[in-house]
Enzyme design. Structure first.
Site, PDB file in Angstrom:
ATOM      1  N   GLY A 135       0.839  -1.195   0.000  1.00 25.77           N
ATOM      2  CA  GLY A 135       0.000   0.000   0.000  1.00 25.77           C
ATOM      3  C   GLY A 135       0.868   1.235   0.000  1.00 25.77           C
TER       4      GLY A 135
ATOM      5  N   HIS B 146      -3.573   0.986   8.355  1.00 30.52           N
ATOM      6  CA  HIS B 146      -2.203   1.513   8.266  1.00 30.52           C
ATOM      7  C   HIS B 146      -2.142   2.674   7.261  1.00 30.52           C
ATOM      8  CE1 HIS B 146       2.332   0.945   7.978  1.00 30.52           C
ATOM      9  NE2 HIS B 146       2.060   1.711   6.931  1.00 30.52           N
ATOM     10  N   GLU B 147      -2.709   2.458   6.076  1.00 26.45           N
ATOM     11  CA  GLU B 147      -2.634   3.502   5.038  1.00 26.45           C
ATOM     12  C   GLU B 147      -3.412   4.751   5.444  1.00 26.45           C
ATOM     13  OE1 GLU B 147      -0.397   3.258   2.945  1.00 26.45           O
ATOM     14  OE2 GLU B 147      -0.054   1.124   3.272  1.00 26.45           O
TER      15      GLU B 147
HETATM   16 NI    NI Z   1       3.221   3.042   5.807  1.00 31.55          NI
END
Ligand code: NI
Length: 183
Positions: free
Chosen positions: A47, A142-143
């Site tokens: 990602g 996370h992204e």
């Molecule tokens: Ni990252």
């Protein structure tokens, strides 16, 4: 194609909140999205968030194909997600090892919600609305953290569970991941 330099931890831009994309601007995103996909592929990430290449807009991309070594791991479809909103569907937190292209060479054990719903829109302005769990949910959390200026080390509960990939691997501490999980 242009592979962009990925900003590294220590760059103040990674700690800033990114701005919403105006719907009218979506059609102008194609060159940026192409650079993001090229950069993510070159860095072998799962990602990438726009601020990681210095573009402070609420755009993330992610996706990885099933790795034949881990056939039980589900695919994550290649997705462009703009102005994402996450809703937690299950408060249960699950620990998993994460890496980040902005924190190269390292992994940390990070708690994430097990199940989430995420909404936003894609590169065509079409709405996205998905209910996901496990690794897919982890990658999205996370992204999207990047869009709020949060890097995964800030989420590690026990800093003893943070280290260099080589050393963690040598010591058999790093659990195997279904695909490259840097984002
Ligand atoms: Ni990252």
């Amino acid at each position: 194609m242009t592979i962009k330099a990925v900003l590294k931890m220590g760059d103040p831009r990674l700690l800033q909140r990114s701005l919403e994309v105006e719907p009218i601007d979506v059609q102008r995103l194609a060159p940026l999205l192409e650079d993001m996909w090229d950069t993510m592929a070159a860095e072998k990430g799962a990602g990438l968030a726009a601020p990681q290449i210095g573009v402070m807009q609420r755009i993330v991309i992610f996706g990885c194909a099933t790795n034949p070594r881990y056939p039980e791991a589900p695919d994550i479809p290649e997705t462009v997600l703009i102005n994402p909103v996450i809703e937690v569907l299950d408060e249960t937190l699950e620990d998993g090892w994460e890496g980040c292209l902005s924190v190269p060479g390292m992994r940390g054990l990070v708690p994430r919600y097990q199940r989430i719903r995420y909404r936003g829109f894609d590169q065509f302005g079409k709405p996205i609305d998905r209910d996901v769990c496990g690794f897919h949910a982890r990658v999205v959390q996370h992204e999207c953290d990047h869009l709020d200026g949060v890097l995964y080390p800030q989420r590690i509960r026990d800093m003893r569970q943070f280290g260099f990939i080589d050393t963690l691997t040598e010591n058999d501490i790093l659990s195997r991941q279904p695909c490259d999980d840097d984002g």
